[in-house]
Design a protein around this motif. Sequence first.
Motif, PDB file in Angstrom:
ATOM      1  N   ALA A 377       0.836  -1.210   0.000  1.00  0.00           N
ATOM      2  CA  ALA A 377       0.000   0.000   0.000  1.00  0.00           C
ATOM      3  C   ALA A 377       0.868   1.256   0.000  1.00  0.00           C
ATOM      4  O   ALA A 377       0.577   2.221  -0.721  1.00  0.00           O
ATOM      5  N   GLU A 378       1.922   1.253   0.787  1.00  0.00           N
ATOM      6  CA  GLU A 378       2.805   2.413   0.848  1.00  0.00           C
ATOM      7  C   GLU A 378       3.556   2.615  -0.464  1.00  0.00           C
ATOM      8  O   GLU A 378       3.802   3.751  -0.888  1.00  0.00           O
ATOM      9  N   LYS A 379       3.897   1.535  -1.117  1.00  0.00           N
ATOM     10  CA  LYS A 379       4.686   1.606  -2.346  1.00  0.00           C
ATOM     11  C   LYS A 379       3.855   2.037  -3.557  1.00  0.00           C
ATOM     12  O   LYS A 379       4.320   2.814  -4.393  1.00  0.00           O
ATOM     13  N   LYS A 380       2.609   1.543  -3.657  1.00  0.00           N
ATOM     14  CA  LYS A 380       1.847   1.725  -4.892  1.00  0.00           C
ATOM     15  C   LYS A 380       0.564   2.526  -4.759  1.00  0.00           C
ATOM     16  O   LYS A 380       0.119   3.129  -5.742  1.00  0.00           O
ATOM     17  N   PHE A 381      -0.063   2.537  -3.578  1.00  0.00           N
ATOM     18  CA  PHE A 381      -1.451   2.977  -3.507  1.00  0.00           C
ATOM     19  C   PHE A 381      -1.694   4.199  -2.626  1.00  0.00           C
ATOM     20  O   PHE A 381      -2.845   4.492  -2.288  1.00  0.00           O
TER      21      PHE A 381
END
Length: 398
Positions: A377-381
């Motif tokens: 979630a932190e990386k992509k969203f």
Amino acid sequence: MQTEDVASLTRRPDAAYPPARRRVIAIVASLAASLTLFRLELLKRLASAGHDVIAFAPEDDPRVEQALAEIGVRFIRIPMARTGLNPLEDIRTFWSLRQHFKRVKPDMIIPYTMKPIIYAGIAARTLGIKERCFLVTGLGHVFSEVGGRSFKALAIRHLCVRLYRMAFRRATVVFVYNDADAEDIRRYHMLPDAVSPTMVHGSGVDLEHFAFAQPTGGGPVFLMVARLLRDKGVVEYIEAARIVRRSFPDARFQLLGHFDSNPTAISREDINDWISEGILDYLGTTDDVRPYLVACNVFVLPSYYREGIPRSILEALATGRPVITTDLPGCRDTVEPGVNGMTVKPLDVMALADAMALFARDPDLSESMGRRSRELAEKKFDVHMINRVLLAGMGLTD
């Protein structure tokens, strides 16, 4: 702008956007509640940048209107049947949007979901509104693999393609959430061959609002959050739950979501039967899903609906929950199989039951995979990162 551009942008939620020319911007939705559930951060950014933002949607929803007013966004109710193919209703929607656009004179329109895209897009074209930015959150069930190949289904798909082409003609930008929608847009020539849709990772999720939480102890608690539609995989979820309960009688299976008028809707009688059977904990509806995500161990969405990227899964990822979902466009974009969850074939009850049983058998798996969900979630969203991509694609940063 391509998918890799997302990773190159800073994720700081408090970073200021460069000034852009003040515009009148019309946001068009098919569900009033979606304006605050899915678009609130984007609307905040637009309003705080000095733009005159007007939101259009069906239904009277005082809570939505109040929330929008608090951030400086006006709301106008329009007639729209979210489902169904009544041409008179759709003409009424088109005409209403056209009349409102003539009155408020937007410089830019930003519609999302099928009917707003088609009818707001065509209405804006007829009025010479040049800045038309589309959010394809999913092309619709008619384009899904299970949408059917009957003459009626193919005829509806052909009509939708023609309408999408009319709406997208000379668009400023067309955003898509997954590769399958981008491929269908190319396959059906909805855009000129020289123009490519712009990929974004869904509507994003507020990582501060949906904070990471350690899973609770005790027996496994599986949670499904969705509109109560058969296409969302509700029946498969119940059937798989029956199988899992034979070996793990302490496992709990929860369902959160509202009833719908869609032809594939689950009835209240169905829900009551499953409750009476002792297989389902129906949680009703809520304005705040966070306590339910915190209380579960595993999030499940066995959807075979043509999803963009399901917001419910993004919220589960941010909370730190492993995800079981289907290997279909949109859903599979949220899971690295064996890392932060599992993907199963759509409509495959046994595969779904096996995936749930894996977590019931190994409670530690929920914690380890849940941490990887939060990392994903932190990386992509991150919603702030995604909004930067949207605003850049719309030309709203200088």
